[in-house]
Write an enzyme that holds these catalytic residues in place. Structure first.
Site, PDB file in Angstrom:
ATOM      1  N   HIS A 180       0.834  -1.196   0.000  1.00 44.51           N
ATOM      2  CA  HIS A 180       0.000   0.000   0.000  1.00 44.51           C
ATOM      3  C   HIS A 180       0.879   1.260   0.000  1.00 44.51           C
ATOM      4  O   HIS A 180       0.639   2.196  -0.760  1.00 44.51           O
ATOM      5  CB  HIS A 180      -0.928  -0.034   1.213  1.00 44.51           C
ATOM      6  CG  HIS A 180      -1.593   1.273   1.494  1.00 44.51           C
ATOM      7  ND1 HIS A 180      -2.552   1.812   0.660  1.00 44.51           N
ATOM      8  CD2 HIS A 180      -1.419   2.166   2.505  1.00 44.51           C
ATOM      9  CE1 HIS A 180      -2.947   2.982   1.157  1.00 44.51           C
ATOM     10  NE2 HIS A 180      -2.269   3.217   2.265  1.00 44.51           N
ATOM     11  N   HIS A 185       1.002   5.101  -2.153  1.00 44.59           N
ATOM     12  CA  HIS A 185       1.454   6.445  -1.783  1.00 44.59           C
ATOM     13  C   HIS A 185       2.662   6.954  -2.546  1.00 44.59           C
ATOM     14  O   HIS A 185       2.693   8.121  -2.946  1.00 44.59           O
ATOM     15  CB  HIS A 185       1.798   6.485  -0.289  1.00 44.59           C
ATOM     16  CG  HIS A 185       0.608   6.458   0.618  1.00 44.59           C
ATOM     17  ND1 HIS A 185      -0.293   7.504   0.693  1.00 44.59           N
ATOM     18  CD2 HIS A 185       0.157   5.522   1.490  1.00 44.59           C
ATOM     19  CE1 HIS A 185      -1.241   7.206   1.575  1.00 44.59           C
ATOM     20  NE2 HIS A 185      -0.994   6.009   2.076  1.00 44.59           N
ATOM     21  N   GLU A 225      -5.831   9.226   0.987  1.00 40.21           N
ATOM     22  CA  GLU A 225      -6.074   7.777   0.918  1.00 40.21           C
ATOM     23  C   GLU A 225      -7.052   7.364  -0.189  1.00 40.21           C
ATOM     24  O   GLU A 225      -6.819   6.377  -0.870  1.00 40.21           O
ATOM     25  CB  GLU A 225      -6.606   7.247   2.256  1.00 40.21           C
ATOM     26  CG  GLU A 225      -5.606   7.250   3.398  1.00 40.21           C
ATOM     27  CD  GLU A 225      -4.423   6.310   3.205  1.00 40.21           C
ATOM     28  OE1 GLU A 225      -4.326   5.613   2.178  1.00 40.21           O
ATOM     29  OE2 GLU A 225      -3.551   6.305   4.098  1.00 40.21           O
ATOM     30  N   SER A 245      -3.684   0.932  -4.492  1.00 38.55           N
ATOM     31  CA  SER A 245      -3.047  -0.291  -3.983  1.00 38.55           C
ATOM     32  C   SER A 245      -4.037  -1.421  -3.753  1.00 38.55           C
ATOM     33  O   SER A 245      -3.679  -2.456  -3.197  1.00 38.55           O
ATOM     34  CB  SER A 245      -2.317  -0.003  -2.659  1.00 38.55           C
ATOM     35  OG  SER A 245      -3.253   0.272  -1.629  1.00 38.55           O
TER      36      SER A 245
HETATM   37  N1  TIH Z   1      -7.157  -1.252   1.685  1.00 40.22           N
HETATM   38  C1  TIH Z   1      -5.855  -0.848   1.216  1.00 40.22           C
HETATM   39  C2  TIH Z   1      -5.235  -1.962   0.351  1.00 40.22           C
HETATM   40  O1  TIH Z   1      -5.754  -3.070   0.307  1.00 40.22           O
HETATM   41  O2  TIH Z   1      -4.199  -1.721  -0.272  1.00 40.22           O
HETATM   42  C3  TIH Z   1      -4.913  -0.512   2.334  1.00 40.22           C
HETATM   43  C4  TIH Z   1      -5.359   0.657   3.157  1.00 40.22           C
HETATM   44  C5  TIH Z   1      -5.768   1.873   2.736  1.00 40.22           C
HETATM   45  C6  TIH Z   1      -6.110   2.751   3.787  1.00 40.22           C
HETATM   46  C7  TIH Z   1      -5.984   2.210   4.950  1.00 40.22           C
HETATM   47  S1  TIH Z   1      -5.408   0.648   4.781  1.00 40.22           S
HETATM   48 FE   FE2 Z   2      -2.175   4.979   3.453  1.00 35.86          FE
END
Ligand code: TIH
Ligand code: FE2
Length: 324
Positions: A180, A185, A225, A245
């Site tokens: 992630h 990011h 996010e 991600s």
């Molecule tokens: N759900 C995201 C992923 O599967 O890559 C990870 C996160 C995003 C925000 C908080 S955890």
């Molecule tokens: Fe994040």
């Protein structure tokens, strides 16, 4: 001997980090899946996975400002997880990721930092970002409080986990992991306008009240996010890391099952979210520059601090410039 008279009580301005070295004193993970956080996340119940997570966390916990980020030797299993997600998401980027993301991703590939075959090292990606936007990465063992996490953004420092998601569900994990951080990011932090937006949230979080931290946390959630943005000729694109991600989240965002609203900090500030489920609502920004201006206006009008701060980019420090 009498002590010097103070012009205002020491409690008037709460403690907050004023420079990156100050982050050393509070970079402690406080929330753990399967412990404080209620979760049936399958990784929390896999003893071998938990052992490996702790091993990586221990390495990350020894990090201090200025040091080289410890290198992690990922095993075959972990590399396979990275590869599966990397390849799946790469196939989605052309149609769904914003241009800034695609451009940075290309450079990361050209420089050999992003490949399907191995998990990139935070140290290498951090050096890349520093040269692009002044952002650097800092390893962390797990979820931090919202305040600690956002405070670091004021100094263009971004906390990154180094462990990897559980192999049982590669396309969605309820908590941040190295996939992630890097797939979601990292490319975005290479963009100067996006970097500015993220730093703006960080500066607003320094010394903010608990109530304002909750609101800023929601704004962070719906922008950095899970933000969507408009792009001329391309329609709506994703810039939020949790979209870039996660195949599951990205698919949900571009389906009719979710609501899309124009980005409005005041509205996003009070819209709650669950950290374990995919989102039902996403906000669409006109551009990063526009979102940054909206955010500055919001902070000026709604962040209830009785002091003003200035960031000195040369020294990387924050100074209190005015007590109202
Ligand atoms: N759900 C995201 C992923 O599967 O890559 C990870 C996160 C995003 C925000 C908080 S955890
Ligand atoms: Fe994040």
């Amino acid at each position: 001997m009498m002590s010097a008279t103070k012009t205002h009580p020491p409690s008037a301005i709460p403690w907050f980090p004023r420079c990156t070295a100050d982050l050393d004193s509070h970079s402690v993970a406080v929330l753990q899946f399967g412990e404080e956080l209620e979760s049936d996340y399958v990784g929390a119940n896999d003893p071998e996975y938990r052992r490996r997570r702790n091993e990586i966390a221990k390495i990350a916990s020894m990090y201090r400002t200025g040091q080289t980020i410890p290198y992690i030797e990922y095993n075959d299993n972990e590399r396979a997880t990275w590869k599966a997600l990397f390849c799946r998401m790469k196939g989605m980027h052309e149609d769904y990721a914003c241009t800034e993301y695609q451009d940075a991703f290309k450079v990361l590939e050209e420089e050999g930092l992003f490949t399907a075959d191995d998990v990139p090292q935070l140290e290498d990606v951090s050096n890349f970002l520093r040269s692009r936007s002044g952002f650097s990465l800092r390893p962390v063992t797990g979820l931090l409080t919202s305040r600690d996490f956002m405070n670091s953004l004021a100094f263009r420092v971004f906390y990154c986990t180094q462990y990897i998601r559980h192999h049982s569900n590669v396309f969605f994990t309820p908590e941040p992991d190295v996939c992630h951080e890097l797939l979601g990011h990292a490319p975005m932090f290479a963009d100067p306008d996006f970097a500015q937006l993220a730093q703006e949230i960080g500066l607003a979080s320094l010394g903010a009240s608990d109530e304002d931290i909750v609101k800023l946390g929601n704004i962070f959630w719906y922008t950095i996010e899970f933000g969507l943005c408009k792009e001329s000729g391309k329609g709506i694109r994703a810039y939020g890391a949790g979209l870039l991600s996660s195949y599951t989240e990205l698919e949900n965002a571009f389906s009719d099952r979710s609501e899309k609203r124009p980005f409005d900090p005041l509205d996003a500030a009070t819209l709650e979210h669950s950290i374990v489920d995919i989102n039902t609502t996403y906000y669409v920004a006109e551009s990063f520059a526009c979102a940054t201006n909206q955010l500055s206006d919001y902070v000026q009008q709604h962040n209830n601090r009785d002091f003003k701060l200035a960031y000195d980019a040369k020294t990387g420090t924050v100074n209190v410039v005015d007590k109202q």
